[in-house]
Write an enzyme that holds these catalytic residues in place. Structure first.
Site, mmCIF file in Angstrom:
data_model
loop_
_atom_site.group_PDB
_atom_site.id
_atom_site.type_symbol
_atom_site.label_atom_id
_atom_site.label_comp_id
_atom_site.label_asym_id
_atom_site.label_seq_id
_atom_site.Cartn_x
_atom_site.Cartn_y
_atom_site.Cartn_z
ATOM 1 N N ASP A 11 0.880 -1.157 0.000
ATOM 2 C CA ASP A 11 0.000 0.000 0.000
ATOM 3 C C ASP A 11 0.931 1.224 0.000
ATOM 4 O O ASP A 11 2.105 1.117 0.376
ATOM 5 C CB ASP A 11 -0.861 -0.046 1.272
ATOM 6 C CG ASP A 11 -1.702 1.201 1.430
ATOM 7 O OD1 ASP A 11 -2.333 1.614 0.451
ATOM 8 O OD2 ASP A 11 -1.698 1.770 2.542
ATOM 9 N N LEU A 12 0.431 2.371 -0.419
ATOM 10 C CA LEU A 12 1.303 3.554 -0.497
ATOM 11 C C LEU A 12 1.119 4.481 0.714
ATOM 12 O O LEU A 12 2.045 4.681 1.515
ATOM 13 C CB LEU A 12 0.998 4.311 -1.804
ATOM 14 C CG LEU A 12 1.736 5.629 -2.010
ATOM 15 C CD1 LEU A 12 3.232 5.414 -2.117
ATOM 16 C CD2 LEU A 12 1.219 6.326 -3.275
ATOM 17 N N ASP A 13 -0.110 5.025 0.841
ATOM 18 C CA ASP A 13 -0.373 6.003 1.906
ATOM 19 C C ASP A 13 -0.325 5.334 3.269
ATOM 20 O O ASP A 13 -1.094 4.423 3.545
ATOM 21 C CB ASP A 13 -1.763 6.637 1.702
ATOM 22 C CG ASP A 13 -1.845 7.444 0.410
ATOM 23 O OD1 ASP A 13 -1.001 8.315 0.203
ATOM 24 O OD2 ASP A 13 -2.766 7.189 -0.391
ATOM 25 N N THR A 19 1.184 10.208 4.138
ATOM 26 C CA THR A 19 0.340 11.232 3.507
ATOM 27 C C THR A 19 -0.938 11.459 4.304
ATOM 28 O O THR A 19 -1.676 12.402 4.012
ATOM 29 C CB THR A 19 -0.054 10.791 2.086
ATOM 30 O OG1 THR A 19 -0.356 9.408 2.155
ATOM 31 C CG2 THR A 19 1.054 11.039 1.088
ATOM 32 N N LYS A 47 -8.834 6.009 6.271
ATOM 33 C CA LYS A 47 -7.603 5.380 5.789
ATOM 34 C C LYS A 47 -7.917 4.196 4.874
ATOM 35 O O LYS A 47 -8.700 3.326 5.240
ATOM 36 C CB LYS A 47 -6.725 4.928 6.959
ATOM 37 C CG LYS A 47 -6.064 6.112 7.633
ATOM 38 C CD LYS A 47 -5.031 5.695 8.664
ATOM 39 C CE LYS A 47 -4.407 6.931 9.290
ATOM 40 N NZ LYS A 47 -3.608 6.626 10.463
ATOM 41 N N GLY A 48 -7.299 4.186 3.712
ATOM 42 C CA GLY A 48 -7.473 3.083 2.769
ATOM 43 C C GLY A 48 -8.743 3.160 1.945
ATOM 44 O O GLY A 48 -8.965 2.366 1.042
ATOM 45 N N ARG A 51 -11.553 8.122 -2.458
ATOM 46 C CA ARG A 51 -11.809 9.560 -2.241
ATOM 47 C C ARG A 51 -13.295 9.860 -2.038
ATOM 48 O O ARG A 51 -13.678 10.553 -1.108
ATOM 49 C CB ARG A 51 -11.286 10.347 -3.449
ATOM 50 C CG ARG A 51 -11.239 11.847 -3.204
ATOM 51 C CD ARG A 51 -10.746 12.567 -4.452
ATOM 52 N NE ARG A 51 -9.479 12.017 -4.924
ATOM 53 C CZ ARG A 51 -8.956 12.267 -6.127
ATOM 54 N NH1 ARG A 51 -9.590 13.066 -6.972
ATOM 55 N NH2 ARG A 51 -7.802 11.722 -6.498
ATOM 56 N N SER A 116 -2.526 0.526 -4.392
ATOM 57 C CA SER A 116 -3.050 1.677 -3.645
ATOM 58 C C SER A 116 -4.392 2.134 -4.192
ATOM 59 O O SER A 116 -4.647 2.058 -5.391
ATOM 60 C CB SER A 116 -2.042 2.839 -3.765
ATOM 61 O OG SER A 116 -2.621 4.050 -3.341
ATOM 62 N N SER A 118 -5.181 5.197 -4.170
ATOM 63 C CA SER A 118 -5.026 6.617 -4.519
ATOM 64 C C SER A 118 -4.852 6.860 -6.009
ATOM 65 O O SER A 118 -4.060 6.197 -6.676
ATOM 66 C CB SER A 118 -3.817 7.199 -3.789
ATOM 67 O OG SER A 118 -3.575 8.503 -4.255
ATOM 68 N N ASN A 120 -3.655 9.624 -6.868
ATOM 69 C CA ASN A 120 -2.462 10.479 -6.866
ATOM 70 C C ASN A 120 -1.170 9.680 -6.711
ATOM 71 O O ASN A 120 -0.095 10.272 -6.590
ATOM 72 C CB ASN A 120 -2.554 11.502 -5.725
ATOM 73 C CG ASN A 120 -3.662 12.511 -5.961
ATOM 74 O OD1 ASN A 120 -3.662 13.218 -6.971
ATOM 75 N ND2 ASN A 120 -4.633 12.575 -5.057
ATOM 76 N N GLU A 171 0.235 -3.335 4.684
ATOM 77 C CA GLU A 171 -0.926 -2.437 4.785
ATOM 78 C C GLU A 171 -1.029 -1.745 6.137
ATOM 79 O O GLU A 171 -0.684 -2.333 7.158
ATOM 80 C CB GLU A 171 -2.201 -3.272 4.633
ATOM 81 C CG GLU A 171 -2.911 -3.155 3.316
ATOM 82 C CD GLU A 171 -3.503 -1.785 3.017
ATOM 83 O OE1 GLU A 171 -3.599 -0.943 3.930
ATOM 84 O OE2 GLU A 171 -3.875 -1.544 1.878
ATOM 85 N N ASP A 172 -1.521 -0.504 6.136
ATOM 86 C CA ASP A 172 -1.719 0.210 7.403
ATOM 87 C C ASP A 172 -3.197 0.391 7.743
ATOM 88 O O ASP A 172 -3.508 0.930 8.804
ATOM 89 C CB ASP A 172 -1.066 1.604 7.350
ATOM 90 C CG ASP A 172 -1.836 2.545 6.452
ATOM 91 O OD1 ASP A 172 -2.190 2.127 5.325
ATOM 92 O OD2 ASP A 172 -2.112 3.676 6.869
HETATM 93 C C1 BG6 Z 1 -5.756 5.785 0.181
HETATM 94 C C2 BG6 Z 1 -5.760 6.638 1.432
HETATM 95 O O1 BG6 Z 1 -4.485 5.245 -0.041
HETATM 96 O O2 BG6 Z 1 -6.122 6.565 -0.955
HETATM 97 C C3 BG6 Z 1 -7.132 7.282 1.606
HETATM 98 O O3 BG6 Z 1 -5.473 5.842 2.553
HETATM 99 C C4 BG6 Z 1 -7.486 8.071 0.340
HETATM 100 O O4 BG6 Z 1 -7.114 8.108 2.729
HETATM 101 C C5 BG6 Z 1 -7.427 7.149 -0.878
HETATM 102 O O5 BG6 Z 1 -8.803 8.606 0.458
HETATM 103 C C6 BG6 Z 1 -7.719 7.875 -2.180
HETATM 104 O O6 BG6 Z 1 -6.689 8.786 -2.440
HETATM 105 P P1 BG6 Z 1 -6.725 9.925 -3.515
HETATM 106 O O7 BG6 Z 1 -5.310 10.421 -3.538
HETATM 107 O O8 BG6 Z 1 -7.103 9.290 -4.837
HETATM 108 O O9 BG6 Z 1 -7.714 10.952 -3.096
HETATM 109 MG MG MG Z 2 -2.777 3.126 3.565
#
Ligand code: BG6
Ligand code: MG
Length: 219
Positions: A11-13, A19, A47-48, A51, A116, A118, A120, A171-172
């Site tokens: 996992d990334l975040d 982040t 978390k995880g 969005r 991930s 995300s 981003n 994973e967190d």
């Molecule tokens: C996860 C985070 O990795 O990505 C979440 O733990 C976040 O908190 C999710 O909402 C989506 O991320 P992003 O960057 O696409 O808004």
């Molecule tokens: Mg995470």
């Protein structure tokens, strides 16, 4: 039962980089604009989580409901603030032991991937300068079902051509642990054992992980 780790999916975040603090500040700013507070403990629930689902949880906390068009605008606004913060990040924000661990397992022939939620993730990995340490990157742009659905991890295993049984996820978040279990993979929780109860084992961070190299003990 001993599980041979042939691929490690990260996992990334919250695992590679913290982040969560930037997500938290941006969500809090949005909540405050709408007249309610959002605490760090509320942030645990996000978390995880994707969005848009994060926004829905935030609105639930604020006791507000909006239509989808409005929700998309709110999520975009939060994301603009968040992107501003992460655009300033650099390699100094990589969590302790991560790069060493990645290099160590790659030198042993273990494949590595990002899994991930995300959208981003590419920007963050580029800012951190560690894209070359991963064979495969699966992020929120590539999957349609959010964790706890196993899609993100199964897709990573598929792209790596490694059977899920031989993959170990790091994973967190609770949602991510569930996703890894549903994918039939081993899972190491990074964080607090009290929160990550269902992981096979829990570590405070990668600086404690030297022992998990090629062979993985499933308890
Ligand atoms: C996860 C985070 O990795 O990505 C979440 O733990 C976040 O908190 C999710 O909402 C989506 O991320 P992003 O960057 O696409 O808004
Ligand atoms: Mg995470």
């Amino acid at each position: 039962m001993i599980r041979e780790m042939r691929a490690a999916i990260f996992d990334l975040d919250g695992v590679i980089v913290d982040t969560a603090k930037y997500h938290y500040l941006a969500w809090k700013r949005l909540a405050n604009e709408y007249g309610f507070d959002f605490t760090e403990s509320d942030n645990e629930r996000l978390k995880g989580v994707s969005r848009i689902r994060s926004l829905e949880i935030l609105l639930e906390i604020g006791g507000l409901t909006f239509d989808n068009i409005k929700k998309t605008k709110m999520a975009d606004k939060k994301n603009d603030w968040y992107v501003d913060s992460i655009s300033q990040m650099d390699a100094s924000e990589i969590l302790p032991g991560v790069v060493e661990y990645l290099k160590n397992i790659r030198a042993k022939g273990i494949k590595t991937a990002i899994g991930s939620a995300s959208k981003n993730a590419p920007l963050i990995l580029e800012r951190l300068g560690i894209i070359s340490l991963f064979d495969v990157i699966v992020d929120g742009n590539k999957v349609s079902k959010a964790k706890p659905d196993p899609e993100v991890f199964l897709r990573a295993a598929n792209e790596l051509a490694i059977h899920p049984y031989n993959c170990v996820v790091f994973e967190d978040a609770e949602a991510g642990i569930q996703a890894a279990i549903s994918a039939g993979m081993g899972v190491v929780g990074i964080g607090k054992p009290s929160i990550l109860k269902e992981a096979d084992m829990v570590m405070g961070g990668f600086y404690q992980l030297e022992m998990i190299l090629g062979t993985y003990l499933k308890t």
